[in-house]
Design a protein around this motif. Structure first.
Motif, short mmCIF file in Angstrom:
data_model
loop_
_atom_site.label_atom_id
_atom_site.label_comp_id
_atom_site.label_asym_id
_atom_site.label_seq_id
_atom_site.Cartn_x
_atom_site.Cartn_y
_atom_site.Cartn_z
N PRO A 55 0.81 -1.22 0.00
CA PRO A 55 0.00 0.00 0.00
C PRO A 55 0.85 1.28 0.00
CG PRO A 55 -0.67 -1.50 1.76
CD PRO A 55 0.60 -2.02 1.19
N ALA A 56 0.24 2.36 -0.46
CA ALA A 56 0.86 3.68 -0.38
C ALA A 56 0.17 4.44 0.74
CB ALA A 56 0.72 4.41 -1.69
N ILE A 57 0.95 5.24 1.47
CA ILE A 57 0.41 5.98 2.59
C ILE A 57 0.91 7.42 2.52
CG2 ILE A 57 2.29 5.11 4.05
CD1 ILE A 57 0.48 5.41 6.47
N SER A 58 0.01 8.36 2.74
CA SER A 58 0.39 9.76 2.86
C SER A 58 0.62 10.04 4.33
CB SER A 58 -0.73 10.67 2.35
OG SER A 58 -0.89 10.50 0.98
N SER A 59 1.73 10.71 4.63
CA SER A 59 2.08 10.96 6.02
C SER A 59 2.87 12.24 6.15
CB SER A 59 2.91 9.78 6.55
OG SER A 59 3.37 10.03 7.87
N THR A 60 2.78 12.85 7.30
CA THR A 60 3.69 13.93 7.64
C THR A 60 5.07 13.31 7.85
OG1 THR A 60 1.87 15.06 8.74
CG2 THR A 60 4.10 15.82 9.26
N LEU A 61 6.10 13.99 7.37
CA LEU A 61 7.48 13.50 7.50
C LEU A 61 8.17 14.25 8.63
CD1 LEU A 61 8.50 13.33 3.73
CD2 LEU A 61 7.29 11.61 5.10
N THR A 62 9.09 13.60 9.29
CA THR A 62 9.89 14.29 10.32
C THR A 62 10.98 15.13 9.69
OG1 THR A 62 11.41 12.45 10.60
CG2 THR A 62 9.45 12.48 12.02
N ASN A 63 11.34 14.82 8.46
CA ASN A 63 12.37 15.56 7.74
C ASN A 63 11.72 16.67 6.93
OD1 ASN A 63 12.99 12.42 7.56
ND2 ASN A 63 14.88 13.53 8.00
N ARG A 64 12.37 17.81 6.87
CA ARG A 64 11.87 18.90 6.04
C ARG A 64 12.42 18.74 4.63
NH1 ARG A 64 11.69 24.39 9.04
NH2 ARG A 64 12.72 24.96 7.09
N THR A 65 11.74 19.38 3.68
CA THR A 65 12.14 19.29 2.28
C THR A 65 13.60 19.72 2.09
OG1 THR A 65 9.87 19.74 1.64
CG2 THR A 65 11.54 20.06 -0.04
N ASP B 231 14.11 7.76 -1.56
CA ASP B 231 14.69 7.57 -0.23
C ASP B 231 13.94 6.47 0.52
OD1 ASP B 231 16.64 9.49 -0.43
OD2 ASP B 231 15.55 11.02 0.71
N ARG B 232 14.66 5.72 1.30
CA ARG B 232 14.05 4.72 2.18
C ARG B 232 13.48 5.44 3.39
NH1 ARG B 232 12.05 0.52 0.98
NH2 ARG B 232 12.57 -0.46 2.95
N MET B 233 12.28 5.06 3.80
CA MET B 233 11.57 5.72 4.89
C MET B 233 11.13 4.66 5.90
SD MET B 233 11.70 8.80 3.66
CE MET B 233 10.62 9.77 4.69
N LYS B 234 10.98 5.09 7.15
CA LYS B 234 10.46 4.19 8.18
C LYS B 234 9.48 4.93 9.06
CE LYS B 234 13.83 4.90 11.84
NZ LYS B 234 14.70 4.25 12.80
N PHE C 64 6.60 9.55 9.33
CA PHE C 64 7.63 8.80 8.63
C PHE C 64 8.91 9.62 8.60
CE2 PHE C 64 4.41 5.89 7.53
CZ PHE C 64 5.05 4.72 7.14
N ALA C 65 10.04 8.93 8.72
CA ALA C 65 11.36 9.57 8.74
C ALA C 65 12.27 8.88 7.74
CB ALA C 65 11.96 9.47 10.13
N LYS C 66 13.21 9.63 7.24
CA LYS C 66 14.21 9.06 6.34
C LYS C 66 15.01 8.02 7.11
CE LYS C 66 17.75 10.64 3.13
NZ LYS C 66 18.40 11.85 2.57
N ALA C 67 15.09 6.82 6.57
CA ALA C 67 15.83 5.74 7.22
C ALA C 67 17.31 5.89 6.91
CB ALA C 67 15.33 4.38 6.74
N GLY C 68 18.14 5.58 7.88
CA GLY C 68 19.57 5.63 7.68
C GLY C 68 20.04 4.50 6.79
N ALA C 69 21.27 4.59 6.36
CA ALA C 69 21.85 3.55 5.51
C ALA C 69 21.81 2.21 6.24
CB ALA C 69 23.29 3.91 5.16
N GLY C 70 21.41 1.19 5.53
CA GLY C 70 21.38 -0.15 6.08
C GLY C 70 20.17 -0.45 6.94
N LYS C 71 19.25 0.50 7.08
CA LYS C 71 18.08 0.27 7.93
C LYS C 71 16.89 -0.13 7.08
CE LYS C 71 19.45 3.25 11.66
NZ LYS C 71 19.12 4.37 12.50
#
Length: 140
Positions: free
Chosen positions: A92-102, A110-113, A133-140
């Motif tokens: 599924p696709a989900i619309s969400s507020t992100l913790t990261n700013r544009t 980008d991978r998100m969690k 949702f937040a940008k996931a770090g490398a390897g996560k």
């Protein structure tokens, strides 16, 4: 000891863990996976509600698009903030507020969690948390 409660516990795991799982569903007739949970029948194949089952979605996915909201009349979040469309690994696709700013290096793909962030805290220190949702770090 202060408590943590979820704003929408029907949408994500109540254990309030880091990277919470999402409460979704799956059609046993056609395999369609959906979010949020619903009980009216499969929106893909039309199977009756008895063919739907609850499933936990991983809360990880790929950023498909995003936009900055500069004017927002609500009081629960301060503008500017970023919203994104995340295609979950489960489908599924989900619309969400992100913790990261544009302007913090977001990019399509980008991978998100999923994460839980404090929405409010009362005088006793009890915290109410909301899904973001937040940008996931490398390897996560």
């Amino acid at each position: 000891m202060p408590n943590r409660t979820a704003v929408h516990p029907e949408l994500y795991s109540p254990d309030l863990a880091d990277n919470p799982s999402l409460n979704g569903g799956k059609c046993r007739a056609c395999g369609y996976v959906f979010f949020p949970p619903q009980r009216y029948g499969c929106e893909s194949c039309g199977a009756p509600p008895e063919k739907l089952e609850a499933v936990q979605l991983a809360g990880r996915g790929t950023l498909h698009s995003y936009a900055t909201v500069h004017l927002y009349m609500g009081k629960d979040i301060e503008a500017p903030f970023t919203i994104g469309l995340i295609v979950l690994d489960d489908g599924p696709a989900i619309s969400s507020t992100l913790t990261n700013r544009t302007d913090e290096g977001l990019a399509i793909g980008d991978r998100m969690k999923s994460v839980l962030v404090a929405a409010s805290t009362d005088q006793e220190g009890n915290e109410t948390v909301e899904l973001r949702f937040a940008k996931a770090g490398a390897g996560k």
